[in-house]
Design a protein around this motif. Structure first.
Motif, short mmCIF file in Angstrom:
data_model
loop_
_atom_site.label_atom_id
_atom_site.label_comp_id
_atom_site.label_asym_id
_atom_site.label_seq_id
_atom_site.Cartn_x
_atom_site.Cartn_y
_atom_site.Cartn_z
N VAL A 12 149.23 -65.66 90.41
CA VAL A 12 148.23 -66.70 90.71
C VAL A 12 148.38 -67.86 89.74
O VAL A 12 148.35 -69.04 90.14
CB VAL A 12 146.81 -66.11 90.65
CG1 VAL A 12 145.77 -67.22 90.81
CG2 VAL A 12 146.61 -65.07 91.75
N ARG A 13 148.59 -67.55 88.45
CA ARG A 13 148.76 -68.62 87.46
C ARG A 13 150.06 -69.38 87.69
O ARG A 13 150.08 -70.62 87.69
CB ARG A 13 148.71 -68.03 86.05
CG ARG A 13 147.36 -67.50 85.63
CD ARG A 13 147.34 -67.16 84.14
NE ARG A 13 148.23 -66.03 83.84
CZ ARG A 13 147.82 -64.76 83.85
NH1 ARG A 13 146.58 -64.46 84.16
NH2 ARG A 13 148.67 -63.80 83.55
N ASP A 14 151.16 -68.65 87.87
CA ASP A 14 152.46 -69.31 88.05
C ASP A 14 152.47 -70.22 89.27
O ASP A 14 152.97 -71.34 89.23
CB ASP A 14 153.57 -68.25 88.20
CG ASP A 14 153.82 -67.49 86.90
OD1 ASP A 14 153.38 -67.98 85.84
OD2 ASP A 14 154.45 -66.42 86.96
N LEU A 15 151.94 -69.70 90.37
CA LEU A 15 151.96 -70.46 91.62
C LEU A 15 151.04 -71.67 91.55
O LEU A 15 151.38 -72.76 92.05
CB LEU A 15 151.54 -69.54 92.78
CG LEU A 15 152.52 -68.39 93.08
CD1 LEU A 15 151.84 -67.31 93.92
CD2 LEU A 15 153.76 -68.92 93.79
N ALA A 81 156.81 -87.14 90.24
CA ALA A 81 158.25 -86.96 90.09
C ALA A 81 158.80 -87.89 89.01
O ALA A 81 159.66 -87.50 88.21
CB ALA A 81 158.95 -87.22 91.42
N HIS A 82 158.30 -89.12 88.98
CA HIS A 82 158.77 -90.08 87.97
C HIS A 82 158.39 -89.63 86.57
O HIS A 82 159.18 -89.78 85.62
CB HIS A 82 158.17 -91.46 88.26
CG HIS A 82 158.59 -92.51 87.28
ND1 HIS A 82 159.85 -93.07 87.28
CD2 HIS A 82 157.91 -93.10 86.25
CE1 HIS A 82 159.94 -93.96 86.32
NE2 HIS A 82 158.77 -93.99 85.67
N ALA A 83 157.21 -89.05 86.43
CA ALA A 83 156.77 -88.59 85.11
C ALA A 83 157.66 -87.47 84.57
O ALA A 83 157.76 -87.28 83.36
CB ALA A 83 155.31 -88.13 85.17
N LEU A 84 158.32 -86.75 85.47
CA LEU A 84 159.16 -85.61 85.07
C LEU A 84 160.65 -85.91 85.24
O LEU A 84 161.47 -85.00 85.37
CB LEU A 84 158.79 -84.37 85.91
CG LEU A 84 157.37 -83.82 85.68
CD1 LEU A 84 157.03 -82.78 86.73
CD2 LEU A 84 157.26 -83.22 84.28
N ARG A 85 161.02 -87.18 85.22
CA ARG A 85 162.41 -87.56 85.52
C ARG A 85 163.40 -87.02 84.50
O ARG A 85 164.59 -86.88 84.80
CB ARG A 85 162.53 -89.07 85.62
CG ARG A 85 162.16 -89.82 84.35
CD ARG A 85 162.01 -91.32 84.62
NE ARG A 85 161.66 -92.06 83.42
CZ ARG A 85 160.40 -92.16 82.97
NH1 ARG A 85 159.41 -91.55 83.60
NH2 ARG A 85 160.14 -92.86 81.87
N VAL A 86 162.95 -86.69 83.27
CA VAL A 86 163.88 -86.16 82.26
C VAL A 86 163.52 -84.73 81.88
O VAL A 86 163.94 -84.23 80.84
CB VAL A 86 163.88 -87.05 81.00
CG1 VAL A 86 164.45 -88.43 81.32
CG2 VAL A 86 162.47 -87.18 80.40
N ALA A 87 162.77 -84.03 82.74
CA ALA A 87 162.32 -82.67 82.43
C ALA A 87 163.51 -81.73 82.35
O ALA A 87 164.47 -81.85 83.12
CB ALA A 87 161.33 -82.20 83.49
N ARG A 88 163.44 -80.76 81.45
CA ARG A 88 164.49 -79.77 81.30
C ARG A 88 163.98 -78.35 81.50
O ARG A 88 164.75 -77.45 81.77
CB ARG A 88 165.12 -79.89 79.89
CG ARG A 88 165.87 -81.20 79.68
CD ARG A 88 167.16 -81.22 80.51
NE ARG A 88 167.89 -82.48 80.34
CZ ARG A 88 167.71 -83.54 81.12
NH1 ARG A 88 166.83 -83.50 82.11
NH2 ARG A 88 168.41 -84.64 80.91
N GLY A 89 162.68 -78.14 81.34
CA GLY A 89 162.12 -76.81 81.50
C GLY A 89 162.05 -76.42 82.98
O GLY A 89 162.07 -77.26 83.88
N ALA A 90 161.95 -75.12 83.26
CA ALA A 90 161.95 -74.63 84.63
C ALA A 90 160.75 -75.15 85.42
O ALA A 90 160.89 -75.59 86.57
CB ALA A 90 161.95 -73.10 84.65
N SER A 91 159.57 -75.14 84.82
CA SER A 91 158.37 -75.62 85.52
C SER A 91 158.47 -77.11 85.80
O SER A 91 158.13 -77.57 86.91
CB SER A 91 157.11 -75.33 84.69
OG SER A 91 156.86 -73.95 84.64
#
Length: 555
Positions: A12-15, A81-91
């Protein structure tokens, strides 16, 4: 049990963190639906691996993820999506990909709405034009494929890759990705339902992971295939371990709208207008802007015969969810009632594009083309429906009707025999088989003797091809027995009166004078255009009795 509970709590938390709201709701429903047991917070181990360890990255990225999730919850998908444009973590990577996908889906829906409003046709009527598509799919497919081949994807990544491949019309690859998703993260219910939609009746069984969620999947799959007996059996077995599951019991949650459109279909078929009216009022008071609620109201108006109002509500359902399968199929039915065949065909085609296993839409296409006097086309679509519903007598009767129109009597007889073996409760197969065998006998007689020589029915009966007449008479007898078992009067219609006359003549020709006289007297009591012929037949029967001929056929 405790491992199931721990697994569902974590799910529930992950989803929820990843914006997979429907799957999070399903997991929460199963959590509260478990049978009684320890309610502690022990970790336990799951029966299948969950997602890989989270790659947190930096504190700055964690803050960006919180910001992106806030944008996502407000449906500002491109901004997320723009806020996470350089994200590296799985989430972070998943939420960026998922935001891009939903942004593309949102724009696609807007373009389709613009195209519909610009034309005069039915919803989805885009003849001659390519339909709008999600412009982000190629980019997503490239990035997800690269990620899978390099550092690997978790269950959520495989799920999204499967959805993207499905939208790109690559079902085989989509199934592989979705199987990897449910193996890596069993509680991802959306992956299971997507897998079900891609699993055809003519394909090899799926190699499912060894997890308790597979039992829910098999029950769901049986429901989607309209295999009611198997679905009920599977859900009953699930009740042992999940006695309070909202996935199964509507009474436990009166505000539940999931699947309520299917329930309204049952009430519609049973013509329970009061119950359907009460259900419609309940759905509207709960949430009138849910596609399920709109379909319930549409069914209510359809049962009342207000087909234009029904179309209005099915259209409203499709504005809320352009891929809501039930609304497309039901709207097709309404357009058939309104004799708008072009719109009906378009609605049914959209339904089979969404789910090629929807036998109702294939059957509806067959009916529509039959109305248009295009039996070759109708036969093609009826074959599709029959492949999905091989044990449904209605499908075989529909195919037989097309073969009759095409003067292919042999194939029609084969189809009616299949209908007969599959519980033809309406008795259509018995009546039509009797008629076809009778016509076969008449053709054989006409070819051998000429119709001018056979005006007398007794002579006609004795000269037809051996086998056809007894078969025809046998099916007429079964038709009469079935009608009488249901309390229906037989013989009032002209075709039925002729069937009884045929049966009476056959009994006389075979020496069963008692049965022949009983049927003849029944026909005489009914009256009708063949009354004089019946009187003559009864006189012949009396003459045979007096002559003591032993009941043999007249010489």
């Amino acid at each position: 049990m405790t491992t199931h509970r721990a697994q569902l709590r974590a799910a529930v938390r992950d989803l929820s963190d990843r914006g997979l709201k429907c799957s999070a709701k399903w997991a929460a429903e199963q959590l509260v639906g478990l049978a009684g047991g320890p309610l502690d917070d022990e970790a336990g181990t799951s029966d299948a691996p969950m997602s890989p360890a989270e790659e947190v990255g930096s504190r700055e990225e964690e803050d960006q993820l919180l910001l992106a999730k806030a944008y996502f919850d407000l449906n500002e998908f491109k901004r997320a999506a723009h806020a996470l444009r350089v994200a590296r973590g799985a989430s972070g990577r998943f939420l960026r990909w998922y935001s891009l996908f939903l942004a593309g889906q949102k724009r696609q829906a807007e373009e389709e709405a613009e195209e519909r409003s610009g034309g005069a046709g039915a919803p989805g009527s885009l003849l001659g034009k390519p339909r709008a598509s999600n412009q982000h799919l190629p980019l997503l497919n490239a990035e997800l494929t690269a990620a899978r081949e390099s550092e690997g994807l978790d269950g959520f990544g495989h799920y999204l890759h499967g959805i993207v491949l499905r939208e790109l019309a690559q079902p085989a690859l989509a199934r592989e990705a979705l199987l990897r998703a449910v193996s890596a993260y069993p509680c991802l219910w959306s992956a299971w339902t997507a897998l079900s939609s891609l699993s055809g009746a003519d394909e090899a069984p799926l190699e499912l992971p060894d997890t308790w969620v597979a039992s829910f999947f098999l029950a769901h799959q049986a429901t989607e295939a309209h295999d009611s007996a198997r679905a009920v059996s599977l859900y009953e077995s699930l009740l042992v371990q999940w006695p309070r599951s909202l996935h199964e019991l509507l009474a436990e949650d009166p505000y539940r709208l999931d699947g309520v459109d299917t329930y309204s279909n049952i009430l519609y078929v049973r013509e329970e207008k009061r119950k359907l009216s009460a259900l419609a009022h309940s759905c509207v008071s709960t949430d009138k802007y849910r596609p399920e609620a709109c379909c319930v109201v549409g069914n209510y108006y359809s049962l009342k015969g207000a087909h234009e109002k029904a179309v209005l509500y099915f259209r409203r359902a499709l504005k809320l969810d352009a891929n809501f399968l039930s609304a497309w199929t039901l709207m097709g039915h309404e357009y058939v009632e309104l004799k708008n065949t072009a719109a009906a065909v378009d609605a049914y085609r959209r339904a089979v594009e969404i789910d090629a296993k929807d036998y109702r839409a294939w059957y509806g296409l067959g009916q529509t083309y039959e109305i248009l006097a295009m039996p070759f086309y109708a036969l093609f679509y009826y074959r599709k429906a029959t492949a999905l519903r091989p044990y449904d007598s209605r499908m075989w009767c529909a195919m037989a009707g097309c073969y009759k129109q095409l003067h292919r009597r042999g194939e029609a007889i084969q189809c009616y025999h299949r209908a007969e073996k599959n519980d033809d409760r309406e008795g259509i197969a018995f009546t039509e088989l009797a008629r076809l065998y009778r016509e076969n006998g008449e053709d054989a007689q006409a070819a051998g003797y000429g119709s001018a020589d056979c005006r007398d029915m007794s002579m006609h009966m004795s000269m037809t091809r051996p086998g056809h007449v007894p078969q025809a008479a046998g099916y007429y007898e079964r038709m009469v027995a079935q009608r009488e078992a249901h309390g229906e009067a037989v013989g009032k219609e002209l075709s039925e009166a002729r069937a009884l006359f045929f049966l009476c003549t056959h009994k006389k020709s075979t020496g069963d004078l008692d049965a022949a006289q009983t049927i003849g007297q029944r026909l005489l009591d009914l009256g009708g255009p063949e009354k004089d012929q019946v009187k003559a037949l009864l006189r012949d029967i009396q003459s045979q009795r007096k002559a003591g001929s032993g009941g043999g056929p007249p010489v």
